[in-house]
Design an enzyme around this catalytic site. Structure first.
Site: not given
Ligand SMILES: NC(=O)c1ccc[n+]([C@@H]2O[C@H](COP(=O)([O-])OP(=O)(O)OC[C@H]3O[C@@H](n4cnc5c(N)ncnc54)[C@H](OP(=O)(O)O)[C@@H]3O)[C@@H](O)[C@H]2O)c1
Length: 252
Positions: A139, A152
């Site tokens: 991130s 985070y």
């Molecule tokens: N959105 C942003 O602004 C942003 C920016 C930079 C980086 N990121 C990173 O990108 C990645 C994806 O984020 P996103 O925006 O797509 O968020 P999201 O829509 O909330 O998706 C997160 C995914 O992680 C899974 N997850 C969470 N805890 C888990 C666990 N203990 N075991 C297995 N799966 C788990 C969730 O699935 P289940 O709940 O079904 O397990 C979900 O599919 C993350 O690592 C986040 O930190 C996000």
């Protein structure tokens, strides 16, 4: 040999968008996440186009991770690309008011979970060798500090350094490693971080143009499909309307 992508956190956001993007290109999919129903929905949507294997998995559970990897059907190995995407932010308040339990959950998911999956899949990625990729979701928070990022951001700094260090050890195996570091992106991530508060979600994404999960999936697909001799070490992506803040100065 078919191209196989293993995605953690495929039930939402970037992970789900990656499932669609790689399916479009004919890759076989291994889709994981905790929400079984969503995995089944994806299998229904994509399974008529490409081979799809789903497995409900909490990445924090080391033995469950090993069991899922050991049970991969022969058609889904070796793995060509691992997308270490499962992750979350919690505790939007300042460090001094954050709950320790929420810090632990972020460390257990974003660090321990990512390490668990990487360790379990390294033999398969090494077997694939040339052209294989590990793509870790870092991130901008791993590089740039901001209020409320505390654990985070620190967990994402781990992802960056772990990615670089893996590169060193995997040199000569053909396996590539990339830290993909997105900025403001619209997904359930913000609902999770703010405990389901829709107003906080609307405020963060309102009156601007955040990245969409499909934007990130396109970049991840690009990284995974570059010629085998090309390794992008870190890819930082922001929406055009996002930039950095000036230094914060506390004044009387
Ligand atoms: N959105 C942003 O602004 C942003 C920016 C930079 C980086 N990121 C990173 O990108 C990645 C994806 O984020 P996103 O925006 O797509 O968020 P999201 O829509 O909330 O998706 C997160 C995914 O992680 C899974 N997850 C969470 N805890 C888990 C666990 N203990 N075991 C297995 N799966 C788990 C969730 O699935 P289940 O709940 O079904 O397990 C979900 O599919 C993350 O690592 C986040 O930190 C996000």
């Amino acid at each position: 040999m078919s191209q196989v992508v293993f995605i953690t956190g495929a039930t939402s956001g970037f992970g789900r968008a990656c499932a669609h993007r790689f399916a479009e290109a004919g890759w076989s999919l291994v889709l994981t996440g905790r929400r079984q129903e969503r995995l089944e929905d994806l299998k229904t949507q994509l399974g008529s186009r490409v081979p799809v294997h789903v497995a409900a998995l909490d990445v924090r559970d080391d033995s469950a991770v090993k069991a899922v990897v050991e049970a991969l059907p022969g058609d889904f190995r070796p793995i060509t690309a691992l997308i270490n995407n499962a992750g979350l932010a919690l505790a939007p308040e300042p460090a001094q008011r954050a709950a320790l339990e929420e810090w632990h959950t972020m460390i257990d998911t974003n660090i321990t979970g990512l390490v668990n999956v990487t360790h379990a899949l390294l033999p398969s990625l090494m077997e694939r060798g040339e052209g294989a990729s590990i793509i870790n979701l870092g991130s901008v928070a791993g590089q740039w500090p901001y209020p409320g990022s505390h654990v985070y951001g620190a967990s994402k700094a781990f992802v960056q350094q772990f990615s670089y260090n893996l590169r060193c050890d995997l040199q000569g195996t053909g396996v590539r490693v990339t830290d993909v570091a997105p900025g403001l992106s619209e997904s359930e991530f913000t609902l999770v971080r703010n405990r389901g508060d829709q107003a906080a979600y609307d405020k963060l994404y309102g009156d601007t143009t955040p990245l969409q999960p499909e934007d990130i999936a396109e970049q991840i697909f690009h990284v995974a499909t570059l010629p085998a001799h090309v390794n992008i070490n870190r890819l930082e992506i922001m929406p055009t309307r996002q930039a950095w803040s000036p230094f914060a100065v506390d004044r009387d």
